[in-house]
Design an enzyme around this catalytic site. Structure first.
Site, mmCIF file in Angstrom:
data_model
loop_
_atom_site.group_PDB
_atom_site.id
_atom_site.type_symbol
_atom_site.label_atom_id
_atom_site.label_comp_id
_atom_site.label_asym_id
_atom_site.label_seq_id
_atom_site.Cartn_x
_atom_site.Cartn_y
_atom_site.Cartn_z
ATOM 1 N N LYS A 1 14.718 1.990 3.234
ATOM 2 C CA LYS A 1 13.302 1.638 3.179
ATOM 3 C C LYS A 1 13.058 0.818 1.916
ATOM 4 O O LYS A 1 13.765 0.952 0.915
ATOM 5 C CB LYS A 1 12.397 2.869 3.203
ATOM 6 N N ASN B 1 -1.081 -5.624 -2.534
ATOM 7 C CA ASN B 1 -0.921 -4.925 -3.805
ATOM 8 C C ASN B 1 -2.226 -4.711 -4.549
ATOM 9 O O ASN B 1 -2.304 -3.871 -5.447
ATOM 10 C CB ASN B 1 0.103 -5.644 -4.674
ATOM 11 N N GLU C 1 6.617 -7.572 1.054
ATOM 12 C CA GLU C 1 5.162 -7.506 1.205
ATOM 13 C C GLU C 1 4.582 -8.909 1.357
ATOM 14 O O GLU C 1 4.734 -9.759 0.487
ATOM 15 C CB GLU C 1 4.557 -6.777 0.013
ATOM 16 N N THR D 1 -6.239 1.997 -2.365
ATOM 17 C CA THR D 1 -7.581 2.260 -1.828
ATOM 18 C C THR D 1 -7.536 2.506 -0.334
ATOM 19 O O THR D 1 -6.494 2.427 0.278
ATOM 20 C CB THR D 1 -8.523 1.090 -2.143
ATOM 21 N N THR E 1 7.494 3.413 3.658
ATOM 22 C CA THR E 1 6.203 3.499 2.943
ATOM 23 C C THR E 1 5.380 2.264 3.328
ATOM 24 O O THR E 1 4.696 2.283 4.334
ATOM 25 C CB THR E 1 6.385 3.597 1.413
ATOM 26 N N THR F 1 12.099 -0.297 -5.366
ATOM 27 C CA THR F 1 11.575 0.867 -4.649
ATOM 28 C C THR F 1 12.261 0.901 -3.328
ATOM 29 O O THR F 1 11.723 0.514 -2.312
ATOM 30 C CB THR F 1 10.073 0.848 -4.381
#
Lengths: 407, 407
Positions: free
Chosen positions: A181, A402, A278, A407, A155, A192
């Site tokens: 993942k 994040n 991230e 968007t 993802t 996640t």
């Protein structure tokens, strides 16, 4: 950018006899994206799993748990782009309809299929896109498609994650291959993250649940990116039994050898999630030793690993010892003697006797902090237990990723 | 920039009979900065405090606790620029020497002085700078110097924090005035925060500890910025008894009236810390109701308020309901029925029955998120308890401030 992490060489991901993988594009979130994966298991395969502790578990997690109690799993179906979480009864229905459609392709029962979803939550699972794409995934099934599957389940991951090992048991070559993942919302119990590790070893069904817990405890449950935990986290262990070894029937030498190889793969995958965290610019290992039990070591390691102040200091390559000590202090270990503990950054002793180490050199500590991989070691000096947690730093890009995800 | 927060009008901070404040510049971290504050208390004043739960408590916290057990406190000394934390026995000695020097100025015993320090940790307290500046602070003592003291105790705060209230008890006008500092590392039990609230009410010594806990529980212990807790957090309640009311001797009507006024001031100060949170662009109120007890309501409110994913979504004005639901789910309330709860953003019902509310409108939710002040309300529908927590969002500037703090 990911810290010392590249996608695995496809040739390094060894086929596991009894497992085939097929990928297709369902266009769930983005047209043309290969976002749908089928994993076929040979008859007689054993499967066990551990799942998110989140009270808001996703529909596929509920269905997985149900189907695992029936045994004899023959297929897994994984989609990205939509998590089918917070979707109520309709979500459960759509997860079950996906299983039925997969079951038809394999001529098995719907309860022999495990569903997995990851992506945005609270949106209805678009089965109008998924179901028509299943035949293409089925037609793509091949033993050598591990690296394609590793890419298809991503993802926000930047780099695909996979690893293999081989070992000998009972004179047979045993293969272990896994993919995973996850890059954000990573925290134990779980994150996640989706992890799938398969072996062709033969192991008794009664040992499978213990094995998956043993492996998760030293791998996926030791990694955190931002402390958030997700609705869909799943770690699945598959044993096809095709290697021809005498079935492992107790927790003896063969069990330990297999566990070590499975853990090796799972740890590499778990670390890859922190390396690909991230916005990550640093990979951090927090090793706590000398505790009374593993639980208190983990508690302190996680307090350090989750602290936004510690993580931003590491981003800045700042040997901000004070923030590490403060995190140790608020970890919740009530009778901790802070005057007895020691802290190292890399090999540099930085804290002892409740303050800075006697020979502390800011230059030496700063040199450690400049590296892309940093180990913080804490000795509690009150026992023999230890625990290690992996995480990454906290950068501008974490906020950017994040703040802009939807968007 | 701080969210709807300006420094208090100096005239709005009412003098409290029996309290005088004096400020001086010791040049602890920066030459010329007014960084040293003395607070003088009239004889007969009662003082109680609550302190950090961090195992690494700072030297001044240890000394405060010791001196409070002896009673009859007559002066407080507060420095910024250095926290005197992680400084071992030498730090304790320097805190005590500071108390002695203050005691000499007031002709009292060193044990009648409470020391407070805030700033960088692990650096020796520069008493060579502090002690010579004490006479100037003493010479500056005045009943009207509350706003100057509010400014002098700031560290990373952008805006000084102070508030006053008056009420009638026993036919007398009672004044309550408080000041506080804190903008990061703010979390309950407690945070890098110093809070001082004084009243001229007369209240029995036996009720003071209960009062300070009652007030902290609904104010300073309900605010979080980044979840980290500090080594120096202190909240001190002072009652000079100069108002002439009959001493409040039990937890009756007068106790409740005084508590309400003290809490009012403390809540305004606590909210100001979240409004001034490092990098804050939004002020968030998380109100959880319908719980079985206050503890589970707080647990869920804090899970939402601490989530980096929720906080970055609020920074982006993104009504990312999924992240809020995930945080509720992992808060650790084990038997929570997620299908029974409801979530509102402002007045907009956004979640019910385990998913999005039936009439959910992204446009309506997005409109709420655009405001600088946002309330998230959660109903657990299983009891009458409630709890409210205040926090701020998580922005690029949070990372910037904390990556650059020491440089």
């Amino acid at each position: 950018m990911p810290v010392n992490l590249v996608a695995p060489d496809p040739a390094s991901l060894l086929p596991v006899p009894g497992v085939r993988l097929g990928i297709a594009s369902a266009g769930i979130k983005k047209a043309g994206r290969r976002d749908l994966t089928l994993i076929e298991l040979a008859p007689g395969s054993r499967v066990a799993g551990v799942f998110t502790q989140n009270r808001f578990c996703a529909a596929p997690v509920t269905v997985c748990r149900e189907h695992l109690t029936r045994g004899d799993v023959r297929a897994l179906v994984i989609n990205t782009g939509n998590a089918n979480a917070g979707t109520g009864d309709e979500g459960l229905d759509r997860a079950r309809r996906t299983c039925s459609a997969v079951a038809d392709l394999f001529a098995v029962d719907a309860t022999q299929v495990l569903p997995f979803s990851t992506g945005v939550i609270l949106e209805p699972l678009p089965i109008d896109k998924i179901l028509p794409a299943l035949p293409a995934a089925h037609a793509d099934l091949a033993a050598g498609h591990w690296s394609e599957a590793a890419a298809a389940i991503m993802t926000t991951d930047i780099v695909a994650k996979g690893a293999s090992r081989q070992l000998q048991i009972d004179g047979r070559t045993i293969t272990v291959t896994g993919i995973a993942k996850g890059s954000g919302m990573i925290h134990p119990n779980m994150a996640t993250m989706l992890g799938f590790v398969a072996t062709d070893a033969a192991i008794a069904p009664a040992l499978m649940q213990r094995m998956v817990r043993d492996v998760a405890d030293v791998s996926f449950n030791c990694v955190t990116v931002d402390g958030d935990t997700s609705t869909n986290d799943s770690f699945i262990l598959i044993a096809t039994g095709q290697a021809g070894n005498a079935e492992i029937a107790d927790a003896g030498t063969d069990y330990s050898a297999l566990k070590a190889a499975l853990a090796d793969v799972a740890i590499e995958l778990a670390q890859a999630m922190a390396r690909d965290g991230e916005g990550a610019t640093k990979f951090m290992t927090i090793a706590v030793e000398g505790g009374r039990d593993r639980a208190e070591c983990k508690q302190i390691a996680y307090a350090i690993a989750r602290s936004p102040l510690v993580k931003t200091a590491f981003f800045a390559s700042d040997p901000n010892l004070g923030r590490i000590l403060a995190a140790i202090g608020y970890a919740g270990v009530q009778d901790l003697d802070v005057n007895a503990l020691k802290v190292w950054l890399g090999d540099v002793l930085v804290a002892e006797a409740g303050g800075r180490a006697a020979g502390y050199s800011e230059a030496a500590a700063a040199a450690v902090m400049k590296a892309a991989e940093i180990t913080v070691r804490v000795s509690l000096a009150r026992g023999d237990a230890r625990a290690t947690v992996w995480t990454c730093d906290f950068s501008y890009d974490y906020v950017k990723i994040n703040a802009e995800y939807r968007t």
